[in-house]
Write an enzyme that holds these catalytic residues in place. Structure first.
Site, PDB file in Angstrom:
ATOM      1  N   ARG A  15      58.937  41.030 -13.110  1.00 35.03           N
ATOM      2  CA  ARG A  15      58.442  42.410 -13.128  1.00 35.03           C
ATOM      3  C   ARG A  15      57.468  42.622 -14.305  1.00 35.03           C
ATOM      4  O   ARG A  15      56.272  42.783 -14.105  1.00 35.03           O
ATOM      5  CB  ARG A  15      59.635  43.395 -13.198  1.00 35.03           C
ATOM      6  CG  ARG A  15      59.279  44.845 -12.945  1.00 35.03           C
ATOM      7  CD  ARG A  15      58.634  45.573 -14.112  1.00 35.03           C
ATOM      8  NE  ARG A  15      59.433  45.570 -15.329  1.00 35.03           N
ATOM      9  CZ  ARG A  15      58.988  46.017 -16.500  1.00 35.03           C
ATOM     10  NH1 ARG A  15      57.746  46.504 -16.610  1.00 35.03           N
ATOM     11  NH2 ARG A  15      59.725  45.964 -17.591  1.00 35.03           N
ATOM     12  N   CYS A 240      51.158  44.737 -20.750  1.00 36.33           N
ATOM     13  CA  CYS A 240      51.501  46.057 -20.202  1.00 36.33           C
ATOM     14  C   CYS A 240      50.208  46.703 -19.732  1.00 36.33           C
ATOM     15  O   CYS A 240      49.239  46.774 -20.499  1.00 36.33           O
ATOM     16  CB  CYS A 240      52.189  46.933 -21.243  1.00 36.33           C
ATOM     17  SG  CYS A 240      52.513  48.593 -20.619  1.00 36.33           S
TER      18      CYS A 240
HETATM   19  P1  HMG Z   1      52.314  60.987 -10.589  1.00 31.88           P
HETATM   20  O1  HMG Z   1      50.907  60.880 -10.119  1.00 31.88           O
HETATM   21  O2  HMG Z   1      52.583  61.931 -11.702  1.00 31.88           O
HETATM   22  O3  HMG Z   1      53.329  61.287  -9.409  1.00 31.88           O
HETATM   23  O4  HMG Z   1      52.800  59.536 -10.970  1.00 31.88           O
HETATM   24  P2  HMG Z   1      53.341  62.356  -8.300  1.00 31.88           P
HETATM   25  O5  HMG Z   1      54.772  62.657  -8.075  1.00 31.88           O
HETATM   26  O6  HMG Z   1      52.399  63.500  -8.616  1.00 31.88           O
HETATM   27  O7  HMG Z   1      52.744  61.567  -7.013  1.00 31.88           O
HETATM   28  C1  HMG Z   1      51.419  61.101  -6.948  1.00 31.88           C
HETATM   29  C2  HMG Z   1      51.337  60.055  -5.839  1.00 31.88           C
HETATM   30  O8  HMG Z   1      52.152  58.948  -6.231  1.00 31.88           O
HETATM   31  C3  HMG Z   1      51.891  60.526  -4.492  1.00 31.88           C
HETATM   32  O9  HMG Z   1      51.164  59.830  -3.480  1.00 31.88           O
HETATM   33  C4  HMG Z   1      53.299  60.013  -4.490  1.00 31.88           C
HETATM   34  O10 HMG Z   1      53.837  59.821  -3.213  1.00 31.88           O
HETATM   35  C5  HMG Z   1      53.122  58.681  -5.207  1.00 31.88           C
HETATM   36  P3  HMG Z   1      49.936  60.530  -2.697  1.00 31.88           P
HETATM   37  O11 HMG Z   1      50.514  61.797  -2.146  1.00 31.88           O
HETATM   38  O12 HMG Z   1      48.867  60.756  -3.754  1.00 31.88           O
HETATM   39  O13 HMG Z   1      49.558  59.473  -1.683  1.00 31.88           O
HETATM   40  N1  HMG Z   1      54.376  58.231  -5.841  1.00 31.88           N
HETATM   41  C6  HMG Z   1      54.950  57.064  -5.594  1.00 31.88           C
HETATM   42  N2  HMG Z   1      54.631  56.025  -4.768  1.00 31.88           N
HETATM   43  C7  HMG Z   1      55.463  54.972  -4.745  1.00 31.88           C
HETATM   44  N3  HMG Z   1      56.593  54.887  -5.501  1.00 31.88           N
HETATM   45  C8  HMG Z   1      56.941  55.883  -6.342  1.00 31.88           C
HETATM   46  C9  HMG Z   1      56.105  57.025  -6.397  1.00 31.88           C
HETATM   47  N4  HMG Z   1      56.170  58.175  -7.093  1.00 31.88           N
HETATM   48  C10 HMG Z   1      55.109  58.911  -6.749  1.00 31.88           C
HETATM   49  N5  HMG Z   1      58.023  55.780  -7.109  1.00 31.88           N
HETATM   50  C11 HMG Z   1      54.366  57.803 -11.493  1.00 31.88           C
HETATM   51  C12 HMG Z   1      54.027  59.271 -11.611  1.00 31.88           C
HETATM   52  C13 HMG Z   1      55.463  57.500 -12.517  1.00 31.88           C
HETATM   53  C14 HMG Z   1      54.851  57.490 -10.108  1.00 31.88           C
HETATM   54  C15 HMG Z   1      53.093  56.960 -11.810  1.00 31.88           C
HETATM   55  O14 HMG Z   1      52.560  57.381 -13.038  1.00 31.88           O
HETATM   56  C16 HMG Z   1      53.359  55.478 -11.860  1.00 31.88           C
HETATM   57  O15 HMG Z   1      53.700  54.862 -10.865  1.00 31.88           O
HETATM   58  N6  HMG Z   1      53.161  54.838 -13.044  1.00 31.88           N
HETATM   59  C17 HMG Z   1      53.317  53.402 -13.192  1.00 31.88           C
HETATM   60  C18 HMG Z   1      54.197  53.148 -14.370  1.00 31.88           C
HETATM   61  C19 HMG Z   1      54.435  51.677 -14.560  1.00 31.88           C
HETATM   62  O16 HMG Z   1      54.867  50.980 -13.659  1.00 31.88           O
HETATM   63  N7  HMG Z   1      54.199  51.173 -15.807  1.00 31.88           N
HETATM   64  C20 HMG Z   1      54.502  49.827 -16.146  1.00 31.88           C
HETATM   65  C21 HMG Z   1      55.974  49.617 -16.301  1.00 31.88           C
HETATM   66  S1  HMG Z   1      56.686  50.306 -17.802  1.00 31.88           S
HETATM   67  C22 HMG Z   1      56.628  49.011 -18.927  1.00 31.88           C
HETATM   68  O17 HMG Z   1      56.072  47.983 -18.609  1.00 31.88           O
HETATM   69  C23 HMG Z   1      57.370  49.154 -20.244  1.00 31.88           C
HETATM   70  C24 HMG Z   1      58.689  48.371 -20.286  1.00 31.88           C
HETATM   71  O18 HMG Z   1      58.473  46.998 -19.989  1.00 31.88           O
HETATM   72  C25 HMG Z   1      59.348  48.510 -21.655  1.00 31.88           C
HETATM   73  C26 HMG Z   1      58.392  48.172 -22.816  1.00 31.88           C
HETATM   74  O19 HMG Z   1      57.807  47.087 -22.850  1.00 31.88           O
HETATM   75  O20 HMG Z   1      58.260  49.073 -23.685  1.00 31.88           O
HETATM   76  C27 HMG Z   1      59.686  48.924 -19.258  1.00 31.88           C
HETATM   77 MG    MG Z   2      57.810  45.509 -21.430  1.00 33.30          MG
END
Ligand code: HMG
Ligand code: MG
Length: 300
Positions: A15, A240
């Site tokens: 992931r 990231c």
């Molecule tokens: P948003 O735009 O605020 O959400 O995104 P929304 O509710 O307004 O929806 C917008 C669109 O997204 C809609 O689709 C929803 O259906 C769709 P449209 O109507 O435009 O076609 N949507 C989704 N689709 C699929 N699965 C879902 C989902 N939710 C909404 N779950 C959201 C908010 C969080 C979804 C967005 O910002 C997002 O997906 N961000 C990606 C975040 C991410 O994956 N980041 C990387 C991982 S975190 C990381 O790596 C850190 C970690 O490793 C720890 C560290 O290292 O510190 C964990």
């Molecule tokens: Mg991470």
């Protein structure tokens, strides 16, 4: 504090590692990697995420990956879920457990999940309710626990506040993420000690990215405080998408070698882990980033 006798590795390569790869990785390769890891003895594998694929295209096929894994008894296949929509998709795909992710930095929260820290905690409530009803374990991440790419230093008290909010919500474990790998052992020590004032040390995991080459030193600092869960990424894959220039997580092979030297058991076969790391590195057309993997592969 004596060093732990056993450490649980949470393998996040499929992931956290692969989410940052630009080149398309086919489903069968992702599945083969996850199966190799399970066969090597990993019991906790973060296999994908259910986020908006517009933002993280590499994870768009997570449902198919989860469906095709050859599930091994006793292995937890986890999924990252930002909201209830993601949770529902993860459960439909038979994820064993899920992880929610908040940040200790307001700016990073906005960039990563498009909402404030407070809003993110509100979004997690329906996940916690549904998970409780369906008996699904939820892990909680806090990002930017030492520094933020937009705000610089982050106070340990802020990290503790967010970690405690996730813990009180019902997360079984809180993983503290140095997302951009800026931490050094003293900063990490202070941060963990501050979090441990409100959360038992056995519920704390560490998640170090290796951008500044400090992740092994920081892992050792965490072990000295009694932390016994370490997130790592096979072959040091990753970065990231919301933290430009951040390199991968600490390489699993390097952590395994450290732990072996400290006489700490993991239940994981180092040679099999190296084979898994070499497999995905070859697929990606590059050298395995784990120093231990390179040294041992060259030696045999
Ligand atoms: P948003 O735009 O605020 O959400 O995104 P929304 O509710 O307004 O929806 C917008 C669109 O997204 C809609 O689709 C929803 O259906 C769709 P449209 O109507 O435009 O076609 N949507 C989704 N689709 C699929 N699965 C879902 C989902 N939710 C909404 N779950 C959201 C908010 C969080 C979804 C967005 O910002 C997002 O997906 N961000 C990606 C975040 C991410 O994956 N980041 C990387 C991982 S975190 C990381 O790596 C850190 C970690 O490793 C720890 C560290 O290292 O510190 C964990
Ligand atoms: Mg991470």
């Amino acid at each position: 504090m004596p060093l732990p006798k056993h450490v649980r590795i949470v393998e996040v390569g499929p992931r956290d590692g692969l989410q940052n790869e630009k080149q398309l990785i086919d489903i069968d390769t992702k599945v083969a990697l996850i199966d190799c890891l399970a066969n090597a003895g990993f019991t906790h594998i973060e296999a994908g995420s259910f986020v908006n694929s517009k933002w993280v295209p590499q994870m768009a096929d997570s449902a198919a990956v989860f469906q095709k894994i050859n599930r091994r008894a006793g292995v937890s296949y986890a999924a990252l879920t930002p909201n209830i929509k993601g949770f529902e998709r993860a459960i439909k795909a038979n994820a064993t457990e899920v992880a929610i992710f908040a940040s200790a930095s307001e700016s990073f929260s906005q960039k990563n999940i498009n909402c404030s820290i407070a809003e993110s905690l509100e979004r997690f409530k329906p996940i916690m309710q549904a998970a409780k009803a369906q008996n699904v374990l939820v892990r909680g991440y806090v990002s930017c626990v030492v520094g933020c790419p937009y705000e610089g230093d982050i106070p340990a008290t802020k990290v503790a506040e967010v970690a405690n909010a996730l813990y009180k919500m019902g997360c079984y474990e809180i993983s503290l993420g140095d997302t951009i790998g800026v931490g050094t052992p003293i900063a990490v020590n202070t941060m963990i000690n501050t979090v441990a004032e409100s959360i038992p040390i056995e519920k704390i995991a560490v998640h170090f990215h290796d951008t500044y080459g400090q992740a092994i030193a920081n892992s050792y600092a965490a072990l000295q405080l009694g932390v016994s869960v370490i997130d790592s990424s096979i072959a040091g894959l990753g970065g990231c998408p919301y933290a430009e220039g951040a390199s991968g997580n600490v390489a699993t092979e390097d952590v395994l070698y450290l732990l072996k030297g400290l006489n700490i058991d993991t239940g994981i076969n180092l040679s099999a882990a190296i084979a898994a790391g070499n497999f995905i590195s070859q697929y990606l057309g590059r050298c395995n980033s784990a120093k231990v993997a390179r040294a041992i592969t060259k030696a045999v």
